[in-house]
Design a protein around this motif. Structure first.
Motif, PDB file in Angstrom:
ATOM      1  N   ARG A  22       0.861  -1.191   0.000  1.00  0.00           N
ATOM      2  CA  ARG A  22       0.000   0.000   0.000  1.00  0.00           C
ATOM      3  C   ARG A  22       0.897   1.242   0.000  1.00  0.00           C
ATOM      4  NH1 ARG A  22      -5.388   0.209   3.219  1.00  0.00           N
ATOM      5  NH2 ARG A  22      -5.512  -1.547   1.847  1.00  0.00           N
ATOM      6  N   LEU A  23       0.650   2.112  -0.949  1.00  0.00           N
ATOM      7  CA  LEU A  23       1.371   3.377  -1.017  1.00  0.00           C
ATOM      8  C   LEU A  23       0.469   4.499  -0.511  1.00  0.00           C
ATOM      9  CD1 LEU A  23       3.033   3.177  -4.557  1.00  0.00           C
ATOM     10  CD2 LEU A  23       4.146   2.848  -2.350  1.00  0.00           C
ATOM     11  N   THR A  24       1.069   5.457   0.184  1.00  0.00           N
ATOM     12  CA  THR A  24       0.306   6.621   0.626  1.00  0.00           C
ATOM     13  C   THR A  24       0.115   7.554  -0.566  1.00  0.00           C
ATOM     14  OG1 THR A  24       2.269   7.906   1.208  1.00  0.00           O
ATOM     15  CG2 THR A  24       1.345   6.460   2.927  1.00  0.00           C
ATOM     16  N   PRO A  25      -0.842   8.458  -0.491  1.00  0.00           N
ATOM     17  CA  PRO A  25      -1.017   9.420  -1.592  1.00  0.00           C
ATOM     18  C   PRO A  25       0.247  10.248  -1.862  1.00  0.00           C
ATOM     19  CG  PRO A  25      -2.947   9.412  -0.203  1.00  0.00           C
ATOM     20  CD  PRO A  25      -1.929   8.548   0.475  1.00  0.00           C
ATOM     21  N   ASP A  26       0.995  10.587  -0.801  1.00  0.00           N
ATOM     22  CA  ASP A  26       2.237  11.349  -0.993  1.00  0.00           C
ATOM     23  C   ASP A  26       3.268  10.539  -1.771  1.00  0.00           C
ATOM     24  OD1 ASP A  26       1.204  13.516   0.378  1.00  0.00           O
ATOM     25  OD2 ASP A  26       2.058  12.899   2.317  1.00  0.00           O
ATOM     26  N   GLN A  27       3.367   9.256  -1.463  1.00  0.00           N
ATOM     27  CA  GLN A  27       4.309   8.391  -2.181  1.00  0.00           C
ATOM     28  C   GLN A  27       3.907   8.238  -3.645  1.00  0.00           C
ATOM     29  OE1 GLN A  27       3.845   5.018   0.429  1.00  0.00           O
ATOM     30  NE2 GLN A  27       5.855   5.352   1.376  1.00  0.00           N
ATOM     31  N   LYS A  28       2.616   8.127  -3.895  1.00  0.00           N
ATOM     32  CA  LYS A  28       2.146   8.017  -5.281  1.00  0.00           C
ATOM     33  C   LYS A  28       2.451   9.297  -6.060  1.00  0.00           C
ATOM     34  CE  LYS A  28      -1.566   4.776  -4.309  1.00  0.00           C
ATOM     35  NZ  LYS A  28      -3.011   4.534  -4.296  1.00  0.00           N
TER      36      LYS A  28
END
Length: 193
Positions: free
Chosen positions: A78-84
């Motif tokens: 799972r990636l956070t929105p910031d990482q995406k």
């Protein structure tokens, strides 16, 4: 025997006299929840078998595909929105980079309708699991759409050719039947009045 009929004629269970039958009753999953979980797992399994047949990953998580690459590479569960957002800045779409969650991988391939359906089924299952306590009308509507998708996927799989069927030649050919000779058009077969 129907479920309610078997419960009607079944013998009652003997309860321990010291136990409270209502203690921790809210902690136990309901029969409906178990049935829904089982049905959602079955739908997901059908969708994932379509993914596997077309070479898409079946492990939940986020994936990337670089320019000129054929397959998807696992990034994280799972990636956070910031990482995406950071990945999108480092690897722009215009350069050929693609990022997607497992449930969305099939939706990007519109040339293969069963992949689009499988993707919608996976997303629908995830949506229903996340909204267990949502408004009944909205949940029922989503469940009905998901059921229709599942029916279409399983119907399409049933139409696929079965590769286990083999044909063998017959040892002795059957004799051809002789056709009865038709009377020639010049012969008179009608009796005269």
């Amino acid at each position: 025997m129907a479920g309610w009929l078997s419960r009607l004629f079944s013998r009652p269970r003997l309860e321990e006299p010291d136990s409270d039958p209502f203690e921790a009753a809210g902690d136990r999953p309901t029969v409906e929840a178990d049935a829904l979980d089982g049905l959602l797992a079955e739908i997901e399994q059908a969708a994932l078998s379509i993914y596997a047949r077309h070479g898409l990953p079946t492990t939940p998580g986020d994936y990337r595909r670089g320019p000129g690459e054929d397959g998807w590479v696992f990034l994280a569960e799972r990636l956070t929105p910031d990482q995406k957002f950071a990945l999108a800045l480092e690897h722009p779409r215009e350069a050929g980079w693609r990022f997607a969650a497992r449930n969305d991988l099939g939706a990007g391939d519109s040339n293969i309708p069963e992949l689009v359906q499988a993707s919608a089924a996976l997303s629908g299952c995830a949506w229903l699991r996340a909204r267990r306590g949502a408004a009944p009308a909205e949940t029922l509507s989503a469940a009905l759409r998901l059921g229709a998708l599942w029916r279409d996927m399983t119907h399409a799989q049933a139409l696929l050719p079965d590769t286990s069927l083999t044909l063998t030649a017959v040892d002795k050919p059957a004799r051809a039947r002789k056709k009865a000779a038709l009377p020639s058009p010049s012969s008179k077969s009608d009796p005269e009045p």
